[in-house]
Design an enzyme around this catalytic site. Structure first.
Site, PDB file in Angstrom:
ATOM      1  N   CYS A   2       0.831  -1.181   0.000  1.00 26.44           N
ATOM      2  CA  CYS A   2       0.000   0.000   0.000  1.00 26.44           C
ATOM      3  C   CYS A   2       0.872   1.239   0.000  1.00 26.44           C
ATOM      4  O   CYS A   2       2.088   1.180  -0.103  1.00 26.44           O
ATOM      5  CB  CYS A   2      -0.910   0.005   1.229  1.00 26.44           C
ATOM      6  SG  CYS A   2      -1.847  -1.517   1.476  1.00 26.44           S
ATOM      7  N   ASP A 105      -3.473  -8.784   8.282  1.00 30.46           N
ATOM      8  CA  ASP A 105      -2.325  -8.652   9.173  1.00 30.46           C
ATOM      9  C   ASP A 105      -2.314  -7.292   9.879  1.00 30.46           C
ATOM     10  O   ASP A 105      -1.675  -7.132  10.921  1.00 30.46           O
ATOM     11  CB  ASP A 105      -1.013  -8.888   8.424  1.00 30.46           C
ATOM     12  CG  ASP A 105      -0.861  -8.034   7.167  1.00 30.46           C
ATOM     13  OD1 ASP A 105      -1.797  -7.308   6.805  1.00 30.46           O
ATOM     14  OD2 ASP A 105       0.221  -8.098   6.536  1.00 30.46           O
ATOM     15  N   ILE A 319      12.572 -11.171 -18.842  1.00 29.20           N
ATOM     16  CA  ILE A 319      12.513 -10.418 -20.087  1.00 29.20           C
ATOM     17  C   ILE A 319      13.695 -10.803 -20.945  1.00 29.20           C
ATOM     18  O   ILE A 319      14.773 -11.141 -20.447  1.00 29.20           O
ATOM     19  CB  ILE A 319      12.487  -8.893 -19.856  1.00 29.20           C
ATOM     20  CG1 ILE A 319      13.677  -8.427 -19.014  1.00 29.20           C
ATOM     21  CG2 ILE A 319      11.181  -8.464 -19.231  1.00 29.20           C
ATOM     22  CD1 ILE A 319      13.771  -6.923 -18.892  1.00 29.20           C
ATOM     23  N   SER A 392      11.235 -12.290  -5.341  1.00 28.71           N
ATOM     24  CA  SER A 392      12.489 -12.022  -6.038  1.00 28.71           C
ATOM     25  C   SER A 392      13.653 -12.649  -5.279  1.00 28.71           C
ATOM     26  O   SER A 392      13.520 -13.037  -4.116  1.00 28.71           O
ATOM     27  CB  SER A 392      12.709 -10.506  -6.170  1.00 28.71           C
ATOM     28  OG  SER A 392      13.309  -9.974  -5.003  1.00 28.71           O
ATOM     29  N   GLY A 393      14.803 -12.705  -5.946  1.00 25.22           N
ATOM     30  CA  GLY A 393      16.010 -13.242  -5.328  1.00 25.22           C
ATOM     31  C   GLY A 393      16.944 -12.173  -4.801  1.00 25.22           C
ATOM     32  O   GLY A 393      18.120 -12.458  -4.555  1.00 25.22           O
TER      33      GLY A 393
END
Length: 669
Positions: A2, A105, A319, A392-393
């Site tokens: 948010c 949460d 990509i 993500s890593g």
């Protein structure tokens, strides 16, 4: 995920407070397109506003700002608490399980704060968050940022004298929307930006506006004090405002050194279990979820653990570029086939990437010059077509020793440290005497095809040559390697010495124990500076610009704490970084699909500046314009631009820093 914003200042009518709040919140619609909420306290001059991207509990029961069950606390919150179901069970077992309104949460956090208190709730929470909490009983505003700085939170002062208002928000554009905002460019921040290519906390590019540092909390009671003469570092007190660090990576490093793990298979098992738990908790959402997959070690391991715990193919995204030198999509596709994911490749052209450039000033909201921001936004846009959340890593490099500098710099210093200082300066000049393309051609026969090869050798040797100037110690060398404009006073105009200001995390003393080797010191410094200031900022802005939530399993603090207990040999071994992660990945993916030189998420930006981007760049770098606007000394910029155009040097990064500031100043400031 948010966006939040708000302010505290002079008491006033609810309607006036709400009008200012809505004006600020309207700038954050991209962070929260699903809902808007506003709450005011006219007597205290408080306004909290929230824009919602619904991820957990999509019902109105998750609406914010949310009041606690007793009504004492009101909170606007941005982030995800991954263990909130565990927190709920703990609250219920301790008799705090009043009927729940929903399963968000946000409600869990508020219940925890009422029952355990703010600091204990933060200690128990696993997640990423920026929190604005108003305590109606004690009339105190608390601002909190998560341990690693995954979620942004700015704060500062607008207006003058007694009319000064304390403002805060997820992005600078929200603060600029307050009618009292009139903050000029901060020259100290500009100097730091030119050095590091991002603005490090606690600075922002505006005077009297700051970033809350990772792992920190501000508590502010009315009346609001005037702005301080310089930014604050924890621990600090300024009038009714206190700034403290509620979580410290330095403590984690010290504790890890005091309680190291053995270098054996049992430690690898512990690490895999911690990562499995982090991935499992971060894979929970009430909306479609997927992951980025570059085909490198970090993202491949995250996806492998996701797929191992999923009953259906995980959606993965990458990509592909039309320039094969920058295209990693075949590697990602091979890993995806092996793991059986539902893989999507978005093929992009240079034209697609160039189209992102005009949007960067508004997207990043202050100058930001990591050019991988462009492909990062493109892959986020590709993912957003199918999912609302993507794992993500990121952070694997900082925690487990992945960057080339972690193993090349100690090797280099072992040789250079024995060379007398004057001779090192001669070597510095010799490395930059040949052009970067010439070095690439000379190095080609010796380039190994394994993972310890180095992409773009010439560019790196030029940077090394510049970095060696004035270096006397190994730690000096690190600071030079992470600096682009080595002497910002050379280029930033400040009519003499740059005025003093707050220090940054790079100025703080290193942990007293636990960092005996240079590689560990570099990883620590990157984790408290480059990671929050560049990597996490880059991904947050690129993703939230199109309302995509990103999650980082490596930044589950339990994983990070385990990483700092690893012996050095499990991070870097045999001249190769991320040794422990590679061993885990071997359990899921053949090594042959992963091993290749570390490439980074790059684009041929240097060539574009000489070609299709030149008509855009040239007016921004015009010497007369630079002199008229008064932020920069034109001469060094003009010299680098001429050398770059002529191919006598690759000055892409330093020029991109100037261009991103100029574009921001033209578009946003």
């Amino acid at each position: 995920m948010c966006g939040l914003t708000g302010f505290i200042g002079l008491p006033g009518p609810d309607a006036a407070l709400a009008s200012h709040g809505r004006r600020m919140a309207n700038t954050l619609v991209h962070r929260g397109p699903d809902d808007e909420g506003l709450w005011t306290d006219a007597d205290a001059g408080v306004c909290l506003v929230h824009r919602r991207l619904a991820i957990v509990d999509l019902s109105p029961a998750g609406h914010q700002p949310m009041a606690s069950a007793s009504g004492r606390y009101v909170m606007a919150y941005n982030g995800e608490i991954y263990n909130h179901a565990d927190l709920r069970r703990a609250l219920e077992s301790e008799g705090a399980g009043l009927p729940w309104r929903g399963h968000s949460d946000t409600e869990t956090l508020l219940r925890g704060i009422e029952h355990w208190g703010l600091d204990e709730t933060l200690r128990r929470a696993v997640g990423m968050f920026a929190i604005a909490l108003w305590d109606r009983q004690d009339r105190v505003l608390h601002l909190v940022r998560d341990r690693f700085g995954e979620k942004p939170l700015y704060y500062g002062w607008v207006g003058q004298g007694r009319d000064s208002t304390f403002v805060f928000g997820s992005e600078l554009k929200a603060l600029r929307a307050h009618p009292g905002f009139a903050s000029p460019v901060c020259r100290q921040a500009l100097a730091l930006y030119m050095r590091y290519l991002y603005v490090p906390a606690p600075y922002s590019m505006h005077r009297h506006i700051y970033k809350l540092e990772a792992g920190c909390r501000i508590s502010l009671s009315v009346p609001v004090p005037p702005p301080p003469e310089a930014g604050l570092r924890p621990p600090s007190r300024h009038g009714n405002l206190s700034l403290v660090r509620w979580w410290s990576l330095a403590d984690v490093a010290r504790q890890g050194a005091a309680d190291p793990l053995p270098d054996d298979a049992g430690t690898l098992d512990l690490l895999e279990q911690a990562l499995q738990r982090a991935v499992a908790q971060q894979s929970l959402a009430d909306v479609p979820l997927g992951a980025f997959l570059s085909g490198g070690v970090d993202s491949s391991l995250v996806v492998a653990l996701m797929q191992a715990q999923s009953s259906r193919p995980v959606k993965t995204f990458t990509i592909g570029f039309d320039d094969p030198a920058y295209d990693e999509s075949p590697h990602a596709a091979a890993v995806a086939r092996h793991l059986g994911t539902d893989h999507q490749v978005l093929q992009v052209t240079g034209t697609d990437a160039l189209a992102v450039v005009p949007r960067l000033p508004v997207m990043y909201d202050e100058p930001f010059a990591d050019s991988s921001q462009i492909p990062t936004h493109l892959v986020c846009a590709a993912a957003r077509q199918s999912v609302t959340v993507a794992l993500s890593g990121d952070a694997g490099d900082e925690l487990f020793g992945g960057y080339n500098r972690y193993f090349w710099t100690p090797r280099l210093w072992r040789r250079l440290g024995a060379i007398p200082y004057p001779l090192r300066q001669v070597l510095s000049g010799s490395l930059t005497a040949l052009s970067a393309p010439t070095w690439d051609r000379l190095a080609a026969p010796w380039q190994r095809r394994g993972s310890d090869g180095v992409a773009r050798v010439g560019e790196k040797l030029h940077k090394l040559g510049r970095s060696l100037r004035g270096v006397r110690t190994a730690d000096d060398l690190y600071l030079r390697l992470v600096s682009e404009w080595q002497d910002p006073a050379e280029v930033v105009r400040a009519d003499g010495m740059l005025p003093a200001g707050p220090t940054t995390a790079l100025d703080d003393p290193l942990p007293g124990t636990g960092l005996p080797d240079l590689a560990a010191r570099m990883m620590y410094r990157d984790s408290v500076s480059y990671l929050p200031g560049d990597i996490l900022c880059k991904v947050d802005r690129a993703a939230m610009a199109i309302s995509l939530e990103t999650r980082v399993p490596f930044l589950d603090h339990r994983v990070a704490e385990l990483a700092w207990r690893l012996p050095p040999s499990m991070r870097i071994r045999g001249g190769q970084g991320k040794w422990a992660l590679r061993q885990l990945l071997d359990r899921h993916v053949p090594r042959t699909l992963i091993e290749r030189p570390k490439q980074g998420f790059g684009i041929p930006l240097g060539d574009w500046l000489r070609g299709p981007l030149r008509p855009w760049a040239e007016p921004l770098l015009d010497p007369a314009r630079l002199a008229r606007e008064g932020h920069f000394h034109p001469a060094p910029i003009t010299a680098r631009w001429a050398q770059h155009l002529a191919g006598r040097g690759d000055h892409t990064a330093s020029l991109w820093a100037v261009l991103m500031f100029q574009a921001w100043f033209e578009t946003v400031a």
